[in-house]
Design a protein around this motif. Structure first.
Motif, PDB file in Angstrom:
ATOM      1  N   ASP A  20       0.765  -1.281   0.180  1.00 16.51           N
ATOM      2  CA  ASP A  20      -0.060   0.014  -0.123  1.00 16.51           C
ATOM      3  C   ASP A  20       0.839   1.346   0.037  1.00 16.51           C
ATOM      4  O   ASP A  20       0.395   2.261   0.382  1.00 16.51           O
ATOM      5  CB  ASP A  20      -0.860  -0.158   1.186  1.00 16.51           C
ATOM      6  CG  ASP A  20      -2.171  -1.414   1.023  1.00 16.51           C
ATOM      7  OD1 ASP A  20      -2.307  -1.442  -0.051  1.00 16.51           O
ATOM      8  OD2 ASP A  20      -2.376  -1.477   2.352  1.00 16.51           O
ATOM      9  N   ILE A  21       2.069   1.160  -0.483  1.00 17.52           N
ATOM     10  CA  ILE A  21       2.745   2.317  -0.706  1.00 17.52           C
ATOM     11  C   ILE A  21       2.819   2.803  -1.818  1.00 17.52           C
ATOM     12  O   ILE A  21       3.122   2.219  -3.102  1.00 17.52           O
ATOM     13  CB  ILE A  21       4.395   2.004  -0.279  1.00 17.52           C
ATOM     14  CG1 ILE A  21       4.445   1.497   1.386  1.00 17.52           C
ATOM     15  CG2 ILE A  21       5.085   3.274  -0.517  1.00 17.52           C
ATOM     16  CD1 ILE A  21       5.985   1.185   1.818  1.00 17.52           C
ATOM     17  N   ALA A  22       2.482   4.351  -2.027  1.00 15.48           N
ATOM     18  CA  ALA A  22       2.465   4.880  -3.565  1.00 15.48           C
ATOM     19  C   ALA A  22       3.631   5.734  -3.134  1.00 15.48           C
ATOM     20  O   ALA A  22       3.582   6.780  -2.445  1.00 15.48           O
ATOM     21  CB  ALA A  22       1.326   5.765  -3.631  1.00 15.48           C
ATOM     22  N   VAL A  23       4.761   5.732  -3.966  1.00 14.51           N
ATOM     23  CA  VAL A  23       5.961   6.352  -3.963  1.00 14.51           C
ATOM     24  C   VAL A  23       5.468   7.900  -4.199  1.00 14.51           C
ATOM     25  O   VAL A  23       6.226   8.919  -3.576  1.00 14.51           O
ATOM     26  CB  VAL A  23       6.969   5.953  -5.041  1.00 14.51           C
ATOM     27  CG1 VAL A  23       8.109   7.093  -5.167  1.00 14.51           C
ATOM     28  CG2 VAL A  23       7.289   4.472  -4.583  1.00 14.51           C
ATOM     29  N   ASP A  24       4.662   8.304  -5.103  1.00 12.91           N
ATOM     30  CA  ASP A  24       4.063   9.549  -5.358  1.00 12.91           C
ATOM     31  C   ASP A  24       2.786   9.651  -5.059  1.00 12.91           C
ATOM     32  O   ASP A  24       1.888   9.235  -6.099  1.00 12.91           O
ATOM     33  CB  ASP A  24       4.443   9.836  -7.082  1.00 12.91           C
ATOM     34  CG  ASP A  24       3.922  11.329  -7.120  1.00 12.91           C
ATOM     35  OD1 ASP A  24       3.671  11.947  -6.257  1.00 12.91           O
ATOM     36  OD2 ASP A  24       4.184  11.563  -8.397  1.00 12.91           O
ATOM     37  N   PRO A  25       2.190   9.918  -3.936  1.00 12.13           N
ATOM     38  CA  PRO A  25       0.593   9.639  -3.720  1.00 12.13           C
ATOM     39  C   PRO A  25       0.095  10.823  -4.392  1.00 12.13           C
ATOM     40  O   PRO A  25      -1.054  10.582  -4.556  1.00 12.13           O
ATOM     41  CB  PRO A  25       0.936  10.486  -2.032  1.00 12.13           C
ATOM     42  CG  PRO A  25       2.274  10.172  -1.629  1.00 12.13           C
ATOM     43  CD  PRO A  25       2.927  10.424  -2.811  1.00 12.13           C
ATOM     44  N   ASN A  26       0.644  11.893  -4.991  1.00 11.53           N
ATOM     45  CA  ASN A  26      -0.309  12.770  -5.946  1.00 11.53           C
ATOM     46  C   ASN A  26      -0.869  12.122  -6.927  1.00 11.53           C
ATOM     47  O   ASN A  26      -1.810  12.566  -7.444  1.00 11.53           O
ATOM     48  CB  ASN A  26       0.803  14.074  -6.127  1.00 11.53           C
ATOM     49  CG  ASN A  26       1.034  14.770  -5.005  1.00 11.53           C
ATOM     50  OD1 ASN A  26       0.263  14.812  -3.818  1.00 11.53           O
ATOM     51  ND2 ASN A  26       2.207  15.440  -4.965  1.00 11.53           N
ATOM     52  N   THR A  27      -0.162  10.955  -7.388  1.00 10.47           N
ATOM     53  CA  THR A  27      -0.842  10.340  -8.675  1.00 10.47           C
ATOM     54  C   THR A  27      -2.124   9.212  -8.220  1.00 10.47           C
ATOM     55  O   THR A  27      -2.787   8.900  -8.995  1.00 10.47           O
ATOM     56  CB  THR A  27       0.258   9.282  -9.149  1.00 10.47           C
ATOM     57  OG1 THR A  27       0.875   8.410  -8.304  1.00 10.47           O
ATOM     58  CG2 THR A  27       1.529  10.276  -9.550  1.00 10.47           C
ATOM     59  N   VAL A  28      -2.430   9.058  -6.774  1.00 15.29           N
ATOM     60  CA  VAL A  28      -3.399   8.330  -6.428  1.00 15.29           C
ATOM     61  C   VAL A  28      -4.462   9.136  -5.714  1.00 15.29           C
ATOM     62  O   VAL A  28      -5.713   8.940  -5.952  1.00 15.29           O
ATOM     63  CB  VAL A  28      -2.837   7.414  -5.371  1.00 15.29           C
ATOM     64  CG1 VAL A  28      -3.942   6.406  -4.721  1.00 15.29           C
ATOM     65  CG2 VAL A  28      -1.660   6.515  -5.877  1.00 15.29           C
ATOM     66  N   ILE A  29      -4.248  10.289  -5.154  1.00 15.16           N
ATOM     67  CA  ILE A  29      -5.446  10.935  -4.432  1.00 15.16           C
ATOM     68  C   ILE A  29      -5.137  12.508  -4.571  1.00 15.16           C
ATOM     69  O   ILE A  29      -3.838  13.010  -4.392  1.00 15.16           O
ATOM     70  CB  ILE A  29      -5.333  10.467  -3.028  1.00 15.16           C
ATOM     71  CG1 ILE A  29      -6.620  11.075  -2.264  1.00 15.16           C
ATOM     72  CG2 ILE A  29      -4.173  10.806  -2.243  1.00 15.16           C
ATOM     73  CD1 ILE A  29      -6.799  10.472  -0.910  1.00 15.16           C
ATOM     74  N   LYS A  30      -6.029  13.268  -4.614  1.00 17.22           N
ATOM     75  CA  LYS A  30      -5.776  14.901  -4.707  1.00 17.22           C
ATOM     76  C   LYS A  30      -5.714  15.083  -3.328  1.00 17.22           C
ATOM     77  O   LYS A  30      -5.790  14.389  -2.227  1.00 17.22           O
ATOM     78  CB  LYS A  30      -7.343  15.251  -5.180  1.00 17.22           C
ATOM     79  CG  LYS A  30      -7.563  15.230  -6.398  1.00 17.22           C
ATOM     80  CD  LYS A  30      -8.887  15.971  -6.754  1.00 17.22           C
ATOM     81  CE  LYS A  30      -9.519  15.836  -8.194  1.00 17.22           C
ATOM     82  NZ  LYS A  30     -10.580  16.825  -8.482  1.00 17.22           N
ATOM     83  N   ASP A  31      -5.103  16.407  -3.084  1.00 17.83           N
ATOM     84  CA  ASP A  31      -4.876  17.008  -1.900  1.00 17.83           C
ATOM     85  C   ASP A  31      -6.348  17.371  -1.240  1.00 17.83           C
ATOM     86  O   ASP A  31      -7.449  17.483  -1.947  1.00 17.83           O
ATOM     87  CB  ASP A  31      -4.167  18.157  -1.940  1.00 17.83           C
ATOM     88  CG  ASP A  31      -2.699  18.104  -2.345  1.00 17.83           C
ATOM     89  OD1 ASP A  31      -2.149  17.271  -2.053  1.00 17.83           O
ATOM     90  OD2 ASP A  31      -2.216  19.220  -2.518  1.00 17.83           O
ATOM     91  N   LEU A  32      -6.421  17.407  -0.014  1.00 17.68           N
ATOM     92  CA  LEU A  32      -7.715  17.269   0.662  1.00 17.68           C
ATOM     93  C   LEU A  32      -8.432  18.582   0.158  1.00 17.68           C
ATOM     94  O   LEU A  32      -9.714  18.568   0.072  1.00 17.68           O
ATOM     95  CB  LEU A  32      -7.481  17.174   2.080  1.00 17.68           C
ATOM     96  CG  LEU A  32      -8.823  17.586   2.963  1.00 17.68           C
ATOM     97  CD1 LEU A  32      -9.901  16.400   2.820  1.00 17.68           C
ATOM     98  CD2 LEU A  32      -8.408  17.420   4.685  1.00 17.68           C
ATOM     99  N   ASP A  33      -7.661  19.479   0.491  1.00 13.90           N
ATOM    100  CA  ASP A  33      -8.270  21.159   0.159  1.00 13.90           C
ATOM    101  C   ASP A  33      -8.811  20.924  -1.320  1.00 13.90           C
ATOM    102  O   ASP A  33      -9.860  21.595  -1.644  1.00 13.90           O
ATOM    103  CB  ASP A  33      -7.520  22.261   0.218  1.00 13.90           C
ATOM    104  CG  ASP A  33      -6.090  21.853  -0.405  1.00 13.90           C
ATOM    105  OD1 ASP A  33      -5.730  20.947  -0.681  1.00 13.90           O
ATOM    106  OD2 ASP A  33      -5.369  23.046  -0.549  1.00 13.90           O
ATOM    107  N   GLU A  34      -8.006  20.677  -2.479  1.00 11.84           N
ATOM    108  CA  GLU A  34      -8.703  20.570  -3.675  1.00 11.84           C
ATOM    109  C   GLU A  34      -9.816  19.526  -3.823  1.00 11.84           C
ATOM    110  O   GLU A  34     -10.811  20.150  -4.461  1.00 11.84           O
ATOM    111  CB  GLU A  34      -7.527  19.982  -4.503  1.00 11.84           C
ATOM    112  CG  GLU A  34      -6.231  21.064  -4.816  1.00 11.84           C
ATOM    113  CD  GLU A  34      -5.295  20.346  -5.751  1.00 11.84           C
ATOM    114  OE1 GLU A  34      -5.659  19.392  -6.241  1.00 11.84           O
ATOM    115  OE2 GLU A  34      -4.258  20.906  -5.845  1.00 11.84           O
ATOM    116  N   GLU A  35      -9.796  18.500  -3.075  1.00  7.78           N
ATOM    117  CA  GLU A  35     -10.931  17.325  -3.265  1.00  7.78           C
ATOM    118  C   GLU A  35     -12.180  18.176  -2.673  1.00  7.78           C
ATOM    119  O   GLU A  35     -13.365  17.903  -3.277  1.00  7.78           O
ATOM    120  CB  GLU A  35     -10.622  16.263  -2.574  1.00  7.78           C
ATOM    121  CG  GLU A  35     -11.848  15.230  -2.518  1.00  7.78           C
ATOM    122  CD  GLU A  35     -11.453  13.800  -2.078  1.00  7.78           C
ATOM    123  OE1 GLU A  35     -12.042  13.552  -0.973  1.00  7.78           O
ATOM    124  OE2 GLU A  35     -10.618  13.298  -2.503  1.00  7.78           O
TER     125      GLU A  35
END
Length: 210
Positions: free
Chosen positions: A191-206
């Protein structure tokens, strides 16, 4: 039982954090030294990444991590996207979670715990619901319930829900289970995403978009 949990939460948990953080800093000092030198050579700059984060009671502190990205910029002087600045050694230490080890210093300082909700960005503070704000009623952790139930792959709602569940259920047995599961996940890189930004948006943007 409830009284025992409260004693653990208020006193014994901090004692364990301090004892084991100091012990690990001593044991892991050769590894920390080697990684520091390698990152200093690769990045040609400070091998540590520090950033202001909200901790217990939303008190701001400086989280310490190993630097996994360089400072390359585009022709306009703006930093390149994270995925373009992630170094080879940075990818390795992020995948193995070695980048988190300097947070042992935060634990010694009393700014963090081994187990607790992960300290997120300051700019997220206005976007929590009243219930989600409970995550700041305890010390943030190097790892937590959300990290062992999906880590970067969870949605924000699920991640924050896990944080609240932990805050409301803190106990020695729960902390032990999270610690063992964390060790398993690090060993298997689960469950490790080396680049989390490719998996989930930032909370404020979402939450701005909903």
């Amino acid at each position: 039982m409830r009284k025992n949990k409260e004693i653990y939460r208020r006193y014994f948990k901090r004692f364990l954090d301090l004892f084991f953080a100091l012990l690990l800093l001593i044991i892991l000092s050769p590894l920390l030294f080697i990684v520091t030198i390698l990152l200093w050579i690769v990045t040609s700059s400070n091998p540590f990444f520090t950033q202001s984060r909200p901790g217990k009671n939303e008190r701001i502190f400086r989280i310490i991590k190993f630097k996994t990205m360089n400072d390359r910029k585009d022709e306009r002087g703006r930093l390149l996207p994270d995925k373009d600045r992630l170094t080879g050694i940075g990818r390795v230490i992020r995948k193995t979670s070695i980048d988190e080890l300097p947070q042992l210093i935060n634990v010694v300082r009393g700014e963090m715990s081994f187990i607790g909700p992960r300290p997120l960005l300051i700019r997220y503070l206005p976007f929590y619901t009243e219930n989600e704000k409970k995550r700041h009623s305890v010390l943030p952790g190097i790892t937590g319930l959300a990290q062992v139930t999906g880590r970067n792959l969870l949605s924000w709602d699920a991640r924050l829900s896990a944080d609240i569940k932990y805050v409301e259920s803190i106990s020695p047995s729960l902390d032990f289970k999270i610690l063992i599961k964390t060790i398993e996940n690090v060993i298997t890189s689960k469950d490790i995403a080396v680049d989390p930004n490719t998996v989930i948006k930032d909370l404020d943007e979402e939450r701005k978009s909903t």
